[in-house]
Structure formats: C-alpha cells, structure tokens
Design a protein around this motif. Structure first.
Motif, mmCIF file in Angstrom:
data_model
loop_
_atom_site.group_PDB
_atom_site.id
_atom_site.type_symbol
_atom_site.label_atom_id
_atom_site.label_comp_id
_atom_site.label_asym_id
_atom_site.label_seq_id
_atom_site.Cartn_x
_atom_site.Cartn_y
_atom_site.Cartn_z
ATOM 1 N N ASP A 199 -10.786 4.739 -1.390
ATOM 2 C CA ASP A 199 -9.481 4.418 -0.797
ATOM 3 C C ASP A 199 -9.740 3.720 0.536
ATOM 4 N N ASP A 219 -8.234 4.376 -5.786
ATOM 5 C CA ASP A 219 -6.935 3.823 -5.393
ATOM 6 C C ASP A 219 -6.738 2.494 -6.124
ATOM 7 N N GLY A 236 -4.811 -0.035 -5.163
ATOM 8 C CA GLY A 236 -4.688 -1.189 -4.285
ATOM 9 C C GLY A 236 -5.844 -1.326 -3.314
ATOM 10 N N SER A 243 -8.909 -4.871 -7.410
ATOM 11 C CA SER A 243 -7.993 -3.795 -7.788
ATOM 12 C C SER A 243 -8.765 -2.612 -8.353
ATOM 13 N N HIS A 259 -7.092 6.997 -11.606
ATOM 14 C CA HIS A 259 -6.411 6.104 -10.678
ATOM 15 C C HIS A 259 -5.356 6.885 -9.900
ATOM 16 N N SER A 277 -2.059 6.088 -6.774
ATOM 17 C CA SER A 277 -1.336 5.091 -5.973
ATOM 18 C C SER A 277 -0.023 5.684 -5.489
ATOM 19 N N SER A 313 2.186 1.702 -6.694
ATOM 20 C CA SER A 313 2.226 1.266 -8.102
ATOM 21 C C SER A 313 2.478 2.484 -8.972
#
Length: 544
Positions: A22, A71, A73, A78, A99, A101, A104
């Motif tokens: 992250d 993360d 982003g 990505s 994942h 977020s 998103s």
C-alpha cells in the motif's frame, strides 16, 4: 468439538507472514497493527516494484510470505496487474493474493480482482475480524491446494520408483531398483536387502552419483541378523532405527554418529523379508510424508519379490533336473569322434529345454540335438522325457524318420500343448553313409577341411504337431568332414533374422581350427557370450 477445531485452525494459522502492499503509510500502519494483534508477521512495502523485489529476495531464501494484501490503486502499476504478474511466475503462482481498496468498491472492481487471479477482495475500512477471517480463508485455501499438489507430486514420485521394481526380472535386479527408488525418495544413499527363507540374500545399493560397492559377507550377515530380529510375523511394515555402532560399516557413507533408518516387511507368504535402509538424518531433511512413501515402496518391493523368489526355486529345480540328465562325458562310440559342449544361460535368464544325445544303435551311431519350446520347469521335464524315450526307442529302431514319428506321437499323447525341435543324425561309421531327420531345428552344418562349410538340406515340422514327416536326407561323410549340430541359443539374437545368424555361423565354422573340440570351442568363443538361452553343440567326425 467445533470450537476446538476452530481454535486449532486459528492457532495453526497464527505466525503467518503477510506482505502488505500500500502506498499510503497510514494504511500500512493501520492494517499492519490489526494483523500483528492476530499474531501474524507483517512485511510492509509501498509499491508494486518494492513488492516484486521483496518477493524475489524471499524466494531466493526459500521463504515466501503466506499471503499478500495488495492495494488496488498502487502508483507504479495497478494491484490487478501486480497480481497477474505474480500468478504468471511458476514459483510465485501459489501465493494467495487479497485485493483491498477504499475507492474501487463496485462489483466490476471485485470481478476484475478475481479475474486477475486474486483469492479475495476486501473493502476498507473493514472490521478487524473480517480482515483476519479473509486472511485465514486465503491461507487455508492456499495450504489445501499446496497439500493436494504435494500429494500429487508424492504419488507421482512413488509410482515412478515402483515401476522399475515391478519390472525387475530377478531378486538382484529387484533389490537394485528398490535401492535406487529409496534414494529418489530420501535424497540420500540407500541399501536394500531381500532375504529368502533359506537365508539367501540379494542386495542393491545406491549412493546417487557415487558408485557403491556391494556389501561384503560380514556386512550381509550382520544385516541378516538385524532383519531376523526386527521382522514382524505378518506383512506389516516396521520402521525402526538402528544405532550407528550396530550398523556394519561400508554399506553406504554415514555422517559421524548418524543412525540408520530401517524399514522392514515380509512377503505375503511370509517366506522372505525385504529391508530398505538409509541414513536416519535423511528423513529429517525431506518432506514429512517421506517415511510413508518409503513404507509404500517396501510393500511394493515385497509384493514383487514373492513371485521372483518362487521362480528362483523353480529354476533351481529345473536346472538340477536338466543338468543331471545331460552327461558331461559321452560313452565310447566306435568309429566316430564326438564332442559336445553345453553352456547354461546366465543365472538371471529363464530355464531352457535344450538337450543332446549320442547313442549306439543296431545300424550306427545316432546323434541328436533338440530344444523343447518354452522356458519353464515343464520344458525341462519334457526334455528329460524326450531324451529317455529316444534312448528306449533306438534300441529297436535306428531310422531317424521313424524315431521322429514316435517322439511326435509321444508328445501328442502325453503333452498335447508342448512342441519341440529336434535334429536326428544316424551315421554308419564304416561307410560314412548318413541319414538326417529334422523336426523344425537348425539343420546340421558340414564343415569340410579346406573346402568351406554348408548346411545339409533337411527340414520337417516340429514334434508334437502330428504332421506328416518327410523321408530322411541322405549324405556321405568323409574322414575330412566334420558335422556340427547346435541349438538356436548359440546364434539367435533379438531383432536379427535367423538366416543372417545362420550365415554368420557357417562363415565362422569354415575358418575354425581343426578337430571337433577346436570347432566347438571356436564357435562358443565367437557366439556364446552373454546369451539369454542355453547352448548345446555337438560335433562329429569319422575316426581315422
């Protein structure tokens, strides 16, 4: 029960290592705190590039994280792309990726994460319990897949070691195949011993690339005593440790103070024991299931040993029977010089039904060379019957064709499933007049001193078929001629046309030394090495 199982699962999954990727330091800190409170080790990185470098370093050390929280982003690529790259690398593909977020969070984002290869998708902020549950689920799934893959690899390896064991043709070959299989399973030197009920021991050793010398008599006796003490009464597998001082030196290299792991079982009939041995320390350096794999290999070896050992007994009986009825010296035969040579096949090959005879009859000297079709105790037994029947028949009958017909009827009557090849030669020593009846055998070869060699044209159906037999072939031998009769074991080779082998024999015989003994010995030197079948030769010439 359910609560205990849940606590055991949670305890098993604590102290796992989690990579947190992250770019926001505050998020890394908060997520790391939640995971550390649950007992996990946390490796925080800020970018995808740092994550790849960290994973490469840990891969070199042989300790990848248990799970990666990524993360979506990230600044350099990505989280979806990072996941795809990891899953494309064979050595990292098993690493579970979760994942997460805060932005998103649409269903389409979750689908992209799963399509990229992720195991789960977290929307943050999330409750600590949810984060911990997702991590546990990801680790549990990865371990289950890893366990299934490891099991499949173990079963594949075990099957690869068992195939050569099942294909062994003799107890010695079996022991060697099992030793090589044990080395593959444990990664270390190994020795395998097969001990039959009579105390005979067959040994195989393997030390990887290093050649291993076979154990001496003293070492074998020590191992035999250990096996007798340890072996169970049934075919169960016993896995025990022999202290280093009790183990005979020189069987395989041992580190200082290293004990020996001995896995022993019996054949199902209880008549033989199989013992697989390797340094004890090798088990500790392999996967936890190694001991179970070695035990399975021991059982497979014992299963294969039983019919091989039974065949050894049958072979010994048949060879004893066969050799006891083939005279090493022929009786004095007036007017002719006859020499025979008989070479049994190697110990590891099958039993042959070859035979020869040289007999006095009312009309001359009768010689015979034949072979019962097949390799078994029955073939050896039928060989003895044919030879005795021939001796009995020729007391009143000398004609080779008539004798062949009688033997043919005898086989049909008493052994309707058996066939045999036979060549009969009747020689009048006073005149050299010779009559030949051939029943599917290699025809006699006439070697003329200084004039080459040629096969006699004599053919006919095998004995035991009940077919009409042709009239005998007639020739006249001179004192300069030598007549050579052989069984196909002398020249027959797999993949080679018999006609080619016969021509090679003819050419070699034409250049052989003088005399009947010289002829036979020269042919044995030329063709008789490493043969898979018994060899019989008979050479005859008229006496001077």
């Amino acid at each position: 029960m359910a609560e205990r199982a849940e606590r055991a699962e949670r305890a098993e999954q604590t102290s796992t290592t989690i990579l947190v990727v992250d770019d926001a330091a505050a998020n890394r800190c908060a997520l790391g705190a939640v995971l550390r409170r649950a007992g996990h080790r946390v490796v925080p990185v800020a970018t995808a590039a740092e994550a790849l470098l960290e994973l490469d370093l840990r891969l070199r050390e042989g300790a990848l994280p248990d799970v990666a929280l990524v993360d979506v982003g990230l600044p350099d690529m990505s989280g979806f792309e990072l996941c795809r790259r990891l899953k494309a690398l064979p050595l990292m593909a098993a690493l579970p990726v979760v994942h997460f977020s805060a932005a998103s969070v649409a269903p389409s984002d979750r689908c992209r994460g799963l399509d990229a290869g992720g195991e789960a998708y977290l929307t943050v902020p999330a409750e600590p319990e949810e984060i911990q549950a997702v991590v546990r689920a990801a680790v549990r799934g990865a371990r289950m897949r890893s366990g299934a893959e490891s099991l499949a690899q173990d079963l594949t390896l075990l099957s690869e070691t068992i195939v050569p064991v099942q294909a062994a043709h003799s107890p010695s070959e079996l022991a060697q195949a099992a030793a090589e299989g044990t080395t593959r399973l444990t990664g270390g030197p190994a020795a395998v011993f097969v001990v039959d009920e009579g105390g005979a021991m067959y040994c195989g050793t393997h030390c990887g690339p290093t050649a291993a010398a076979p154990p001496g008599a003293g070492a074998r006796e020590t191992v035999a005593r250990l096996v007798r003490r340890i072996t169970a009464a049934d075919d169960s597998v016993l896995d025990t440790v022999v202290p280093a001082p009790l183990w005979p030196p020189g069987i395989f290299p041992l580190d200082s103070g290293d004990d020996v792991r001995m896995v022993v079982t019996r054949t199902r009939d209880g008549r033989a024991a199989v013992c697989l041995t390797t340094p004890r320390q090798r088990y500790g350096n392999r996967a936890p299931g190694t001991a179970a794999l070695v035990a399975r290999l021991a059982q497979a070896t014992a299963l294969a040993a039983q019919p091989l050992l039974m065949y050894q007994v049958e072979r010994h009986v048949a060879l004893t029977l066969q050799h006891s009825f083939l005279p090493k010296r022929l009786p004095h035969l007036p007017g002719v010089d006859v020499v025979v040579r008989y070479e049994p096949a190697s110990r590891e090959t099958e039993i042959g039904g070859d035979f020869y005879a040289a007999l006095r009859t009312p009309e001359g000297i009768l010689t015979a060379v034949g072979d019962v079709v097949g390799h078994s105790l029955e073939a050896a037994t039928v060989m003895v019957e044919i030879r005795h029947a021939l001796r009995a028949y020729c007391v009143e009958e000398s004609d080779p064709a008539a004798l062949a017909r009688r033997l043919d009827r005898m086989l049909q009557y008493y052994h309707p499933e058996v066939t045999a090849t036979l060549c009969l030669v009747l020689v009048d020593s006073a005149t050299g007049h010779t009559r030949i009846a051939n029943a599917g055998h290699i025809p006699p070869l006439v070697v003329r001193d200084g004039s080459g060699a040629a096969y006699v044209t004599a053919a006919g159906p095998l004995l035991g078929l009940g077919l009409d037999r042709p009239v005998p072939t007639e020739i006249v031998l001179t004192p300069a001629d030598r007549l050579l009769m052989v069984t196909d074991g002398l020249i027959e080779s797999r993949g080679v046309d018999l006609a080619i082998s016969m021509e090679q024999l003819r050419t070699a015989a034409a250049g052989a030394p003088q005399g009947t003994a010289g002829l036979c010995d020269a042919m044995l030197r030329r063709f008789g090495r490493d043969r898979e079948d018994d060899i019989a030769l008979l050479a005859l010439r008229l006496a001077d």
